[in-house]
Design an enzyme around this catalytic site. Structure first.
Site, short mmCIF file in Angstrom:
data_model
loop_
_atom_site.label_atom_id
_atom_site.label_comp_id
_atom_site.label_asym_id
_atom_site.label_seq_id
_atom_site.Cartn_x
_atom_site.Cartn_y
_atom_site.Cartn_z
N ASP A 290 0.87 -1.18 0.00
CA ASP A 290 0.00 0.00 0.00
C ASP A 290 0.90 1.23 0.00
OD1 ASP A 290 -2.20 1.85 0.44
OD2 ASP A 290 -3.34 0.15 1.20
N HIS A 324 1.27 2.09 -3.39
CA HIS A 324 0.24 2.90 -4.05
C HIS A 324 0.69 4.35 -4.18
CE1 HIS A 324 -3.20 -0.09 -2.86
NE2 HIS A 324 -2.31 -0.59 -3.67
#
Length: 476
Positions: A290, A324
């Site tokens: 993430d 991300h």
């Protein structure tokens, strides 16, 4: 030849002087903000410990990867704290353990070659503790390493902290097939789990009544100092986290130095300072499932209840690989974020989506301001170099009555070899445009479009080239 009248000439000269002064003032303000970064660094206290050493072996620990060392670790930490503090030593070897709770003046130190293997049995993380899940406070499983209202604490050394999370445990609770979830399994999205917690946050339910734990499938953070002062995490390697990796919440004076994070599970953010002040993240490597670094300040009503900004965050000399986003603000951001400084970092991976990212929405609200980024080398990103999205949405409809504010973003001395789809991707509200984005000495190559903008005011380009073209400022 016409001659300008004295009054007209005087007016032109005055406008030129004002324009020149404004430009110089803007430059001075930016310089002053970077000197503020050094003031922040100078104000952060480095934890100091006694020379006393408390080896966990002396308290019954066994380094065979099987014996449960939870009690011996607890005993060593307690003895260290009660005797004036010092170093709790984890010698070389593999140590199986449940959650570890730090006490005042304790430095948990892992020798090179030491590895702590954390239990994957959720029942081992009882009793429930005051913690947080995606920006909402609750009573839930203990984080793997936890400190509550402690002072002068550290986790140091060249050893490994292994959460042992995988598609067989912890990760399936996110409810995604990719992470091992199968039809019929419980997950966080079930109606009695995360949706109920979100509702409690909106309704201002007392935190001690937000009791979750078993059968609610909300994963614990890996390292969470909660309302602590003078915290340091240095040199360790952290792998296979159940959820967020390092989560200092409501903390003041935090140093994260030389840490390596390699964890590609769901919501495996590398570091999430939340409601925290004076945080210095340096010399770290993030390779995550993430966001690499995600600065937060609470979700929706619960963030407005707590109402503590995250501020004075300094990021230096870090390496971002998969993730991300490299340096991210949001999306749990309702109390606001200000004064973020990032410099001398590298970002490069075909699996890194964005370099700099701000994400919020009108349920979150909050003010994001004064973001300064300089001296960044970016190899490859998928989507864009800078993304500001005021309409970020997961978990259904994310619109409400709390229109966010985003302003004062500065990027300077940035080189990008492969910028992905956009140089800048920014979407604001008509009633609350994103304002004052500044690019100085920026070069972005191999990008699909220079920018895609909606409700953005004042983008200032100075010596900035995208796909070899000199960019012109956009004034609104």
């Amino acid at each position: 030849m016409s001659v300008l009248k004295p009054k007209i000439l005087f007016s032109i000269l005055m406008l030129a002087i004002i324009f020149s002064c404004n430009n110089k003032r803007d430059e001075v303000n930016v310089v002053n903000h970077w000197s503020k970064m050094q003031q922040i660094i100078d104000s952060i206290s480095v934890p100091v410990f006694s020379d006393k050493v408390f080896s966990v072996i002396d308290y019954g620990s066994v380094a065979d990867g099987v014996f449960d060392n939870t009690k011996s670790f607890k005993d060593a930490i307690k003895a260290c704290s009660q005797n004036g503090g010092g170093k709790v030593l984890i010698p070389k070897g593999k140590y199986f353990s449940g959650p570890i709770h730090l006490e005042d003046n304790v430095n948990l130190h892992l020798e090179d070659g030491a590895e702590i293997l954390f239990s994957t049995n959720p029942k081992d993380y009882y009793p429930l503790v005051h913690t947080s899940y995606e920006g909402t406070e609750l009573m839930n499983y203990s984080p793997l390493i936890y400190a509550y209202k402690k002072k002068n604490i550290a986790i140091t050394g060249k050893g490994i902290l292994n959460g042992q999370a995988s598609n067989d445990n912890w990760w399936p609770w996110c409810g995604k097939d990719f992470y091992g979830w199968k039809e019929g399994m419980g997950n966080q999205k079930d109606s009695l789990n995360l949706p109920v917690l979100m509702e409690m946050g909106e309704n201002n339910t007392p935190v001690n009544e937000r009791v979750f734990g078993e059968n609610h499938f909300l994963r614990p953070s890996f390292i969470q100092p909660f309302e602590c002062v003078d915290v340091m995490i240095k040199d360790v390697k952290i792998i296979n986290a159940p959820f967020w990796v390092m989560h200092p919440i409501k903390c003041t004076n935090v140093i994260i130095d030389g840490v390596t994070v390699e964890s590609h599970g769901p919501n495996n953010d590398g570091c999430d300072p939340e409601y925290s002040k004076n945080v210095w993240i340096k010399n770290c490597t993030f390779n995550t499932g993430d966001d690499c670094i995600a600065i937060k300040s609470g979700r929706n009503g619960d963030g407005r209840r707590v109402a503590i900004k995250s501020e004075n965050i300094v990021i230096q000399n870090c390496k971002m690989i998969d993730g991300h986003g490299g340096v991210v603000i949001g999306s749990e951001i309702s109390a606001g974020v200000r004064n973020v400084f990032a410099e001398n970092c590298t970002m490069d991976s075909p699996n890194l989506d964005r370099a700099i990212r701000i994400k919020t929405n009108s349920k979150r609200g909050g003010v994001v301001e004064n973001i300064y980024v300089r001296n960044i080398e970016i190899g490859q990103v998928k989507e864009c170099v800078l993304k500001v999205n005021m309409f970020y949405g997961i978990y259904g409809v994310q619109s409400g009555d709390f229109i966010p504010v985003v302003k004062n973003i500065y990027l300077e001395n940035i080189t990008v070899k492969n910028g992905g789809e956009f140089g800048i991707l920014a979407k604001g509200y008509k009633e609350s445009p994103i304002s004052n984005i500044n690019f100085k000495n920026v070069s972005i190559e191999k990008v699909g479009q220079p920018y895609s903008l909606e409700n953005v005011e004042n983008i200032n380009f100075e010596n900035t080239y995208i796909n070899g073209n000199l960019m012109t400022s956009i004034k609104n």
